[in-house]
Design a protein around this motif. Sequence first.
Motif, PDB file in Angstrom:
ATOM      1  N   ARG A  21     -46.849  -7.107  -2.978  1.00 22.96           N
ATOM      2  CA  ARG A  21     -48.099  -7.501  -2.261  1.00 22.96           C
ATOM      3  C   ARG A  21     -49.094  -6.396  -2.746  1.00 22.96           C
ATOM      4  O   ARG A  21     -50.389  -6.665  -2.832  1.00 22.96           O
ATOM      5  CB  ARG A  21     -48.037  -7.837  -0.886  1.00 22.96           C
ATOM      6  N   MET A  22     -48.661  -5.206  -2.524  1.00 29.19           N
ATOM      7  CA  MET A  22     -49.658  -4.088  -2.572  1.00 29.19           C
ATOM      8  C   MET A  22     -50.048  -4.160  -4.336  1.00 29.19           C
ATOM      9  O   MET A  22     -51.372  -3.889  -4.551  1.00 29.19           O
ATOM     10  CB  MET A  22     -48.767  -2.708  -2.643  1.00 29.19           C
ATOM     11  N   ALA A  23     -49.261  -4.337  -5.341  1.00 30.31           N
ATOM     12  CA  ALA A  23     -49.483  -4.456  -6.557  1.00 30.31           C
ATOM     13  C   ALA A  23     -50.595  -5.649  -6.971  1.00 30.31           C
ATOM     14  O   ALA A  23     -51.566  -5.326  -7.903  1.00 30.31           O
ATOM     15  CB  ALA A  23     -48.209  -4.823  -7.583  1.00 30.31           C
ATOM     16  N   ASP A  24     -50.598  -6.687  -6.031  1.00 29.54           N
ATOM     17  CA  ASP A  24     -51.579  -7.799  -6.363  1.00 29.54           C
ATOM     18  C   ASP A  24     -52.914  -7.207  -5.751  1.00 29.54           C
ATOM     19  O   ASP A  24     -53.885  -7.749  -6.020  1.00 29.54           O
ATOM     20  CB  ASP A  24     -51.125  -8.857  -5.318  1.00 29.54           C
ATOM     21  N   GLN A  25     -53.012  -6.016  -5.038  1.00 34.26           N
ATOM     22  CA  GLN A  25     -54.296  -5.558  -4.542  1.00 34.26           C
ATOM     23  C   GLN A  25     -55.071  -4.653  -5.212  1.00 34.26           C
ATOM     24  O   GLN A  25     -55.894  -3.886  -4.822  1.00 34.26           O
ATOM     25  CB  GLN A  25     -53.933  -5.149  -3.122  1.00 34.26           C
ATOM     26  N   LEU A  26     -54.209  -4.257  -6.228  1.00 30.98           N
ATOM     27  CA  LEU A  26     -54.847  -2.974  -7.234  1.00 30.98           C
ATOM     28  C   LEU A  26     -56.351  -3.272  -7.563  1.00 30.98           C
ATOM     29  O   LEU A  26     -56.558  -4.506  -7.910  1.00 30.98           O
ATOM     30  CB  LEU A  26     -53.976  -2.942  -8.447  1.00 30.98           C
ATOM     31  N   VAL A  27     -56.985  -2.227  -7.512  1.00 32.17           N
ATOM     32  CA  VAL A  27     -58.412  -2.556  -8.053  1.00 32.17           C
ATOM     33  C   VAL A  27     -58.424  -2.156  -9.274  1.00 32.17           C
ATOM     34  O   VAL A  27     -58.146  -0.960 -10.000  1.00 32.17           O
ATOM     35  CB  VAL A  27     -59.602  -1.781  -7.184  1.00 32.17           C
ATOM     36  N   ASP A  28     -59.021  -3.069 -10.247  1.00 35.39           N
ATOM     37  CA  ASP A  28     -59.337  -2.736 -11.905  1.00 35.39           C
ATOM     38  C   ASP A  28     -60.912  -2.125 -11.744  1.00 35.39           C
ATOM     39  O   ASP A  28     -61.763  -2.727 -11.535  1.00 35.39           O
ATOM     40  CB  ASP A  28     -59.331  -4.031 -12.738  1.00 35.39           C
ATOM     41  N   THR A  29     -60.932  -0.783 -12.034  1.00 33.41           N
ATOM     42  CA  THR A  29     -61.965  -0.054 -12.058  1.00 33.41           C
ATOM     43  C   THR A  29     -62.560  -0.058 -13.483  1.00 33.41           C
ATOM     44  O   THR A  29     -63.701   0.481 -13.438  1.00 33.41           O
ATOM     45  CB  THR A  29     -61.915   1.564 -11.818  1.00 33.41           C
ATOM     46  N   GLY A  30     -62.286  -0.766 -14.685  1.00 33.04           N
ATOM     47  CA  GLY A  30     -62.682  -0.855 -15.869  1.00 33.04           C
ATOM     48  C   GLY A  30     -62.347   0.493 -16.705  1.00 33.04           C
ATOM     49  O   GLY A  30     -62.395   0.381 -18.023  1.00 33.04           O
ATOM     50  N   VAL A  31     -61.577   1.318 -16.048  1.00 31.31           N
ATOM     51  CA  VAL A  31     -61.074   2.668 -16.725  1.00 31.31           C
ATOM     52  C   VAL A  31     -59.874   2.256 -17.369  1.00 31.31           C
ATOM     53  O   VAL A  31     -58.764   1.757 -16.575  1.00 31.31           O
ATOM     54  CB  VAL A  31     -61.080   3.919 -15.767  1.00 31.31           C
ATOM     55  N   LYS A  32     -59.564   2.771 -18.560  1.00 31.87           N
ATOM     56  CA  LYS A  32     -58.103   2.254 -19.188  1.00 31.87           C
ATOM     57  C   LYS A  32     -57.070   3.435 -18.902  1.00 31.87           C
ATOM     58  O   LYS A  32     -57.477   4.572 -18.742  1.00 31.87           O
ATOM     59  CB  LYS A  32     -58.531   1.902 -20.615  1.00 31.87           C
ATOM     60  N   PRO A  33     -55.896   2.923 -19.292  1.00 26.80           N
ATOM     61  CA  PRO A  33     -54.887   4.075 -19.129  1.00 26.80           C
ATOM     62  C   PRO A  33     -55.135   5.223 -20.081  1.00 26.80           C
ATOM     63  O   PRO A  33     -55.533   4.995 -21.084  1.00 26.80           O
ATOM     64  CB  PRO A  33     -53.516   3.164 -19.401  1.00 26.80           C
ATOM     65  N   ASP A  34     -54.897   6.529 -19.291  1.00 23.16           N
ATOM     66  CA  ASP A  34     -55.184   7.590 -20.099  1.00 23.16           C
ATOM     67  C   ASP A  34     -56.566   7.818 -20.636  1.00 23.16           C
ATOM     68  O   ASP A  34     -56.980   9.069 -21.332  1.00 23.16           O
ATOM     69  CB  ASP A  34     -54.279   7.705 -21.616  1.00 23.16           C
ATOM     70  N   GLN A  35     -57.409   7.029 -20.143  1.00 19.59           N
ATOM     71  CA  GLN A  35     -58.823   7.378 -20.406  1.00 19.59           C
ATOM     72  C   GLN A  35     -59.289   8.498 -19.661  1.00 19.59           C
ATOM     73  O   GLN A  35     -60.120   9.428 -20.008  1.00 19.59           O
ATOM     74  CB  GLN A  35     -59.747   6.017 -20.117  1.00 19.59           C
ATOM     75  N   ILE A  36     -58.603   8.708 -18.347  1.00 22.97           N
ATOM     76  CA  ILE A  36     -58.711  10.063 -17.755  1.00 22.97           C
ATOM     77  C   ILE A  36     -57.596  10.481 -18.149  1.00 22.97           C
ATOM     78  O   ILE A  36     -56.486  10.429 -17.647  1.00 22.97           O
ATOM     79  CB  ILE A  36     -58.725   9.791 -16.335  1.00 22.97           C
TER      80      ILE A  36
END
Length: 341
Positions: free
Chosen positions: A21-36
């Motif tokens: 249920r937590m995973a379903d609430q993840l917020v997509d910021t538009g930042v891709k993996p490793d972009q930070i």
Amino acid sequence: MLSLSPAASHAEAPDPAALRRMADQLVDTGVKPDQIPSLTKPAYLPVADAALSMDDEDQVFVARFPGAIRIYPQRIMVYHEVVNEEIDGVRVSITYSPLSGGLVGYHARAGRFDTSFGVSGSLLNANTVLFDRATGSLWPQLLGIAIEGPMLGTKLDRFPLIWTTWERAARAYPDAMVLSRATGFNRRYGSDPYGSYSSRDSYYNTQQITYPVLNRDNRLPPKERIAALEQDGLYYALPHSVVRREGAVNFSLGVTPMVAVWDRKLATVRVYERIAAERTVDFFIQNDKLLDKATHSEWSYDGEALFGVLRGAVLPPVASMDCMWFAWVGFFPNAEIIPRQ
């Protein structure tokens, strides 16, 4: 000083359904993996050399390893959020989440796998969500439990870090090595995109929360800095302001007696199990000295008895986490505030 042998975690993990249920609430910021980009095999400088690019009040994070002390400037960490290290053959990760003020040290082992961590770009309770490079599982930084992927429900082992200022760290640890700005990335390390911790109108000091949170709780101001603790499946918060005022706060989490002390030299909270010479001891401050009530032995803020009957005794450190209240209570609505309100 931390042991490089991971300690067993006492808190029970939430059930898999709750994690999903937590995973379903993840917020997509538009930042891709490793972009930070997290840092691996980072370069370091002696304190004297690092001082050329540091101001006294710059925020820094300190890790005390056996035979090695590392200082991580916040103005570098804000652009990378994770430093993956190997100390004496043991992998560790220094993690910092700017939006939630989360500072956590982890042993970089996910289940049976030695690994390292990267920044996924997603958020949960405005807290950085990490991924491990061995399995790609997702780990909210403050939670330290995989909420998605092959490692679902697996917990990471923590170790304590110290949040202080450059002036204080350089004075306390003149032989430390400092994370270098020579990271291989082109970043403006002299500035912070979220403002300054010393500025009253920066993100860090206003009460505005930029991203959704799973739970809100007004027992403390949203961005009150706390030492966050977990023990036996229960979750606790010690406001820094209270520990600073009291000097020493004695409490117990379950059956484990602990003390939070305000380290005057580093201006931060340190937490220890208050067991010395096989007995529980209470602490208090007198004439700016940390003393135990039973013997009046004098203790350092590093948890060692310097003078008195208990001289040479050492308190076991507790891996508390620095963060903002809103993020911790977002994960744990039933978190208890210590001292009890």
